[in-house]
Write a protein that holds these residues in place. Structure first.
Motif, PDB file in Angstrom:
ATOM      1  N   GLY A 140      16.013 117.876  28.789  1.00 31.22           N
ATOM      2  CA  GLY A 140      16.975 116.797  28.631  1.00 31.22           C
ATOM      3  C   GLY A 140      18.123 117.140  27.709  1.00 31.22           C
ATOM      4  N   ILE A 141      18.347 118.425  27.422  1.00 27.09           N
ATOM      5  CA  ILE A 141      19.537 118.780  26.646  1.00 27.09           C
ATOM      6  C   ILE A 141      20.725 118.740  27.584  1.00 27.09           C
ATOM      7  CG2 ILE A 141      20.750 120.572  25.331  1.00 27.09           C
ATOM      8  CD1 ILE A 141      18.211 121.544  24.238  1.00 27.09           C
ATOM      9  N   LYS A 142      21.676 117.902  27.246  1.00 27.74           N
ATOM     10  CA  LYS A 142      22.855 117.820  28.104  1.00 27.74           C
ATOM     11  C   LYS A 142      23.659 119.107  27.985  1.00 27.74           C
ATOM     12  CE  LYS A 142      22.856 112.946  27.946  1.00 27.74           C
ATOM     13  NZ  LYS A 142      23.521 111.686  27.936  1.00 27.74           N
ATOM     14  N   PRO A 143      24.311 119.493  29.097  1.00 30.34           N
ATOM     15  CA  PRO A 143      25.058 120.763  29.078  1.00 30.34           C
ATOM     16  C   PRO A 143      26.051 120.831  27.915  1.00 30.34           C
ATOM     17  CG  PRO A 143      25.120 119.739  31.260  1.00 30.34           C
ATOM     18  CD  PRO A 143      24.365 118.802  30.383  1.00 30.34           C
ATOM     19  N   GLU A 144      26.689 119.698  27.597  1.00 25.38           N
ATOM     20  CA  GLU A 144      27.699 119.740  26.532  1.00 25.38           C
ATOM     21  C   GLU A 144      27.084 119.934  25.149  1.00 25.38           C
ATOM     22  OE1 GLU A 144      27.009 117.206  28.550  1.00 25.38           O
ATOM     23  OE2 GLU A 144      27.272 115.246  27.586  1.00 25.38           O
ATOM     24  N   LEU A 145      25.764 119.778  25.079  1.00 23.58           N
ATOM     25  CA  LEU A 145      25.100 119.977  23.791  1.00 23.58           C
ATOM     26  C   LEU A 145      24.429 121.346  23.678  1.00 23.58           C
ATOM     27  CD1 LEU A 145      23.404 116.491  23.195  1.00 23.58           C
ATOM     28  CD2 LEU A 145      25.607 117.284  22.382  1.00 23.58           C
ATOM     29  N   MET A 146      24.576 122.146  24.725  1.00 24.64           N
ATOM     30  CA  MET A 146      23.959 123.469  24.707  1.00 24.64           C
ATOM     31  C   MET A 146      24.595 124.336  23.620  1.00 24.64           C
ATOM     32  SD  MET A 146      21.546 123.997  26.982  1.00 24.64           S
ATOM     33  CE  MET A 146      21.591 125.648  27.678  1.00 24.64           C
ATOM     34  N   PRO A 147      23.786 125.183  22.973  1.00 22.21           N
ATOM     35  CA  PRO A 147      24.353 126.049  21.934  1.00 22.21           C
ATOM     36  C   PRO A 147      25.237 127.126  22.544  1.00 22.21           C
ATOM     37  CG  PRO A 147      22.073 126.647  22.358  1.00 22.21           C
ATOM     38  CD  PRO A 147      22.354 125.425  23.186  1.00 22.21           C
ATOM     39  N   PRO A 148      26.076 127.742  21.720  1.00 17.26           N
ATOM     40  CA  PRO A 148      26.948 128.792  22.249  1.00 17.26           C
ATOM     41  C   PRO A 148      26.138 129.975  22.762  1.00 17.26           C
ATOM     42  CG  PRO A 148      27.089 128.676  19.844  1.00 17.26           C
ATOM     43  CD  PRO A 148      26.261 127.514  20.288  1.00 17.26           C
ATOM     44  N   GLU A 149      26.750 130.735  23.643  1.00 17.30           N
ATOM     45  CA  GLU A 149      26.088 131.913  24.195  1.00 17.30           C
ATOM     46  C   GLU A 149      25.687 132.859  23.062  1.00 17.30           C
ATOM     47  OE1 GLU A 149      27.130 135.114  27.583  1.00 17.30           O
ATOM     48  OE2 GLU A 149      28.352 133.281  27.565  1.00 17.30           O
ATOM     49  N   GLY A 150      24.525 133.450  23.192  1.00 12.54           N
ATOM     50  CA  GLY A 150      24.075 134.378  22.158  1.00 12.54           C
ATOM     51  C   GLY A 150      23.297 133.693  21.052  1.00 12.54           C
ATOM     52  N   TYR A 151      23.171 132.391  21.164  1.00 10.99           N
ATOM     53  CA  TYR A 151      22.408 131.645  20.160  1.00 10.99           C
ATOM     54  C   TYR A 151      20.964 132.165  20.107  1.00 10.99           C
ATOM     55  CZ  TYR A 151      19.711 128.116  17.869  1.00 10.99           C
ATOM     56  OH  TYR A 151      18.843 127.498  17.020  1.00 10.99           O
ATOM     57  N   ALA A 152      20.435 132.393  18.902  1.00  8.76           N
ATOM     58  CA  ALA A 152      19.111 133.023  18.811  1.00  8.76           C
ATOM     59  C   ALA A 152      18.214 132.448  17.707  1.00  8.76           C
ATOM     60  CB  ALA A 152      19.278 134.528  18.635  1.00  8.76           C
ATOM     61  N   TYR A 153      18.257 131.164  17.522  1.00  7.87           N
ATOM     62  CA  TYR A 153      17.319 130.496  16.598  1.00  7.87           C
ATOM     63  C   TYR A 153      17.369 131.048  15.166  1.00  7.87           C
ATOM     64  CZ  TYR A 153      15.416 128.057  20.623  1.00  7.87           C
ATOM     65  OH  TYR A 153      15.271 127.262  21.725  1.00  7.87           O
ATOM     66  N   ASP A 154      18.546 131.535  14.756  1.00 10.37           N
ATOM     67  CA  ASP A 154      18.672 132.065  13.386  1.00 10.37           C
ATOM     68  C   ASP A 154      18.688 130.965  12.331  1.00 10.37           C
ATOM     69  OD1 ASP A 154      18.869 134.767  14.133  1.00 10.37           O
ATOM     70  OD2 ASP A 154      20.958 134.463  14.725  1.00 10.37           O
ATOM     71  N   ASN A 155      18.874 129.725  12.774  1.00 11.73           N
ATOM     72  CA  ASN A 155      19.077 128.618  11.829  1.00 11.73           C
ATOM     73  C   ASN A 155      17.825 127.791  11.582  1.00 11.73           C
ATOM     74  OD1 ASN A 155      19.176 127.733  14.530  1.00 11.73           O
ATOM     75  ND2 ASN A 155      20.314 125.885  13.957  1.00 11.73           N
ATOM     76  N   VAL A 156      16.669 128.291  12.009  1.00  5.70           N
ATOM     77  CA  VAL A 156      15.446 127.502  11.798  1.00  5.70           C
ATOM     78  C   VAL A 156      14.363 128.382  11.187  1.00  5.70           C
ATOM     79  CG1 VAL A 156      14.729 127.832  14.228  1.00  5.70           C
ATOM     80  CG2 VAL A 156      13.731 125.975  12.889  1.00  5.70           C
ATOM     81  N   SER A 157      13.627 127.798  10.243  1.00  8.47           N
ATOM     82  CA  SER A 157      12.532 128.545   9.633  1.00  8.47           C
ATOM     83  C   SER A 157      11.461 127.575   9.144  1.00  8.47           C
ATOM     84  CB  SER A 157      13.049 129.403   8.476  1.00  8.47           C
ATOM     85  OG  SER A 157      12.015 130.258   8.011  1.00  8.47           O
ATOM     86  N   VAL A 158      10.367 128.169   8.675  1.00 10.29           N
ATOM     87  CA  VAL A 158       9.261 127.351   8.181  1.00 10.29           C
ATOM     88  C   VAL A 158       8.816 127.913   6.844  1.00 10.29           C
ATOM     89  CG1 VAL A 158       7.486 128.700   9.404  1.00 10.29           C
ATOM     90  CG2 VAL A 158       7.010 126.317   8.793  1.00 10.29           C
ATOM     91  N   LEU A 159       8.433 127.020   5.959  1.00 14.98           N
ATOM     92  CA  LEU A 159       8.031 127.414   4.610  1.00 14.98           C
ATOM     93  C   LEU A 159       6.673 126.806   4.320  1.00 14.98           C
ATOM     94  CD1 LEU A 159       9.072 128.524   1.744  1.00 14.98           C
ATOM     95  CD2 LEU A 159       9.767 126.168   1.338  1.00 14.98           C
ATOM     96  N   ARG A 160       5.760 127.642   3.828  1.00  8.04           N
ATOM     97  CA  ARG A 160       4.489 127.062   3.423  1.00  8.04           C
ATOM     98  C   ARG A 160       4.691 126.451   2.049  1.00  8.04           C
ATOM     99  NH1 ARG A 160      -0.809 128.780   1.010  1.00  8.04           N
ATOM    100  NH2 ARG A 160      -1.875 126.785   1.228  1.00  8.04           N
ATOM    101  N   ALA A 161       4.519 125.153   1.956  1.00  8.08           N
ATOM    102  CA  ALA A 161       4.747 124.471   0.687  1.00  8.08           C
ATOM    103  C   ALA A 161       4.031 123.139   0.682  1.00  8.08           C
ATOM    104  CB  ALA A 161       6.241 124.229   0.482  1.00  8.08           C
ATOM    105  N   ASN A 162       3.704 122.710  -0.495  1.00 12.32           N
ATOM    106  CA  ASN A 162       3.241 121.348  -0.670  1.00 12.32           C
ATOM    107  C   ASN A 162       4.469 120.487  -0.923  1.00 12.32           C
ATOM    108  OD1 ASN A 162       2.227 118.920  -1.397  1.00 12.32           O
ATOM    109  ND2 ASN A 162       0.726 119.725  -2.856  1.00 12.32           N
ATOM    110  N   ALA A 163       4.838 119.723   0.088  1.00 11.77           N
ATOM    111  CA  ALA A 163       6.079 118.954   0.000  1.00 11.77           C
ATOM    112  C   ALA A 163       5.993 117.822  -1.024  1.00 11.77           C
ATOM    113  CB  ALA A 163       6.433 118.386   1.367  1.00 11.77           C
ATOM    114  N   MET A 164       4.782 117.564  -1.496  1.00 17.63           N
ATOM    115  CA  MET A 164       4.642 116.515  -2.504  1.00 17.63           C
ATOM    116  C   MET A 164       4.870 117.074  -3.911  1.00 17.63           C
ATOM    117  SD  MET A 164       1.455 114.558  -0.777  1.00 17.63           S
ATOM    118  CE  MET A 164       1.249 113.297  -2.023  1.00 17.63           C
TER     119      MET A 164
END
Ligand code: SAM
Length: 303
Positions: free
Chosen positions: A136-160
């Motif tokens: 359901g990602i609309k075409p106009e919301l698609m990321p630019p060509e070459g997009y490679a998930y560089d902007n997401v990560s995960v951190l092990r942490a106690n968020a409290m």
């Protein structure tokens, strides 16, 4: 190592280069933070991200925004980390919802699509386009060509704990609490992820105009969260209409864009992801359980 809960003495001393190598260089001296190459900081925090469904589906929608899942369980954090690694190596051909796909791609260390022959790349792109339609990602919301998930990560942490060690005052524009505390009733008040003390921390790291999201299938937890957030002076609940128009009104500069129809579409996709793109949300859906959500705007600090 993700097996130790490590936290920097202050956000400036955090090394983000292992999380976002396209955005940061490693520190050059001990005790220093990473070198910020593009002037970007983490803006979205997914607290108790579990298997990472939210952040991974938001990442291509906001390719210029850094987002981070925070998760306390070691194996779960490792899984999300592997998943992101696989997506970075081969953004087109890995279905992030398919554990086997993810494991195979992570083990294989497949090349970036840029390095692949054109024919194969086209195939991958076609598959990708099909998939994004399904998602359901609309075409106009698609990321630019070459997009490679560089902007997401995960951190092990106690968020409290130690959130202000990772994030500066007002650094975040969105903070998510999606299906938290499944054993809510059994927990003591102080051990709950939403509490008056912790709300002060969330308000600290969230910028004025920023948004806090909750969703749960536990009615008592919904009541608990909304009554506590509602009693906290720095948060104002959005009405359904306001939720539907996030992005259209620039408000206090929510997430830093001019309001536009496109921005509203993007924000609507965020709400869809909040409701349907997390693993827990899908489980609730499969079991035909009810979900209740709330969205809150961080108000400006009083004079
Ligand atoms: N948000 C995800 C979703 O919707 O699919 C996961 C929901 S799951 C029911 C709650 C998650 O919060 C679990 O993965 C748990 O390990 C994590 N969690 C609980 N307390 C936490 C804490 N203090 N810090 C970070 N993560 C925590």
């Amino acid at each position: 190592s993700i097996h130790h809960l490590e936290y920097p003495p202050s956000p400036a001393q955090m090394d983000w280069s292992t999380h976002f190598p396209a955005f940061f260089e490693p520190p050059t001296a001990e005790g220093q933070g990473s070198k910020n190459l593009k002037g970007k900081k983490v803006e979205f925090a997914d607290v108790g991200c579990g298997f990472g469904g939210l952040s991974i589906s938001l990442a291509p929608l906001f390719p210029e925004t850094l987002m981070l899942g925070l998760e306390i369980r070691v194996q779960v954090t490792q899984y999300v980390s592997d998943k992101i690694r696989a997506l970075r190596l081969n953004p087109g051909s890995v279905d992030p919802d398919n554990a086997e796909d993810v494991a195979a791609a992570a083990a294989e260390g497949t090349a970036h699509p840029e390095d692949e022959p054109a024919a194969k790349r086209q195939k991958v792109e076609a598959k990708d386009a099909k998939k994004s339609k399904v998602r359901g990602i609309k075409p106009e919301l698609m990321p630019p060509e070459g997009y490679a998930y560089d902007n997401v990560s995960v951190l092990r942490a106690n968020a409290m704990k130690f959130l202000p060690n990772f994030f500066e005052k007002g650094q975040l524009s969105k903070i998510f609490f999606l299906f938290p505390d499944p054993h809510f009733k059994a927990r003591k008040h102080k051990a709950r992820i939403i509490s008056p003390t912790l709300l002060a921390e969330y308000a600290y790291v969230l910028r004025p105009g920023g948004l806090l999201y909750t969703i749960t299938d536990v009615p008592d937890l919904h009541i608990w969260m909304t009554s506590h957030i509602g009693a906290f002076p720095l948060f104002q609940r959005l009405t359904d209409e306001e939720i539907d128009n996030i992005g259209l009104t620039s408000g206090e500069g929510v997430v830093g864009y001019e309001g536009s129809d496109l921005q509203r579409e993007r924000e609507r996709a965020v709400m869809e992801a909040v409701k349907k793109r997390t693993e827990e949300g899908r489980k609730v859906e499969r079991n035909q359980g009810g979900k209740e959500w709330s969205v809150w705007r961080r108000l400006p600090d009083p004079e």
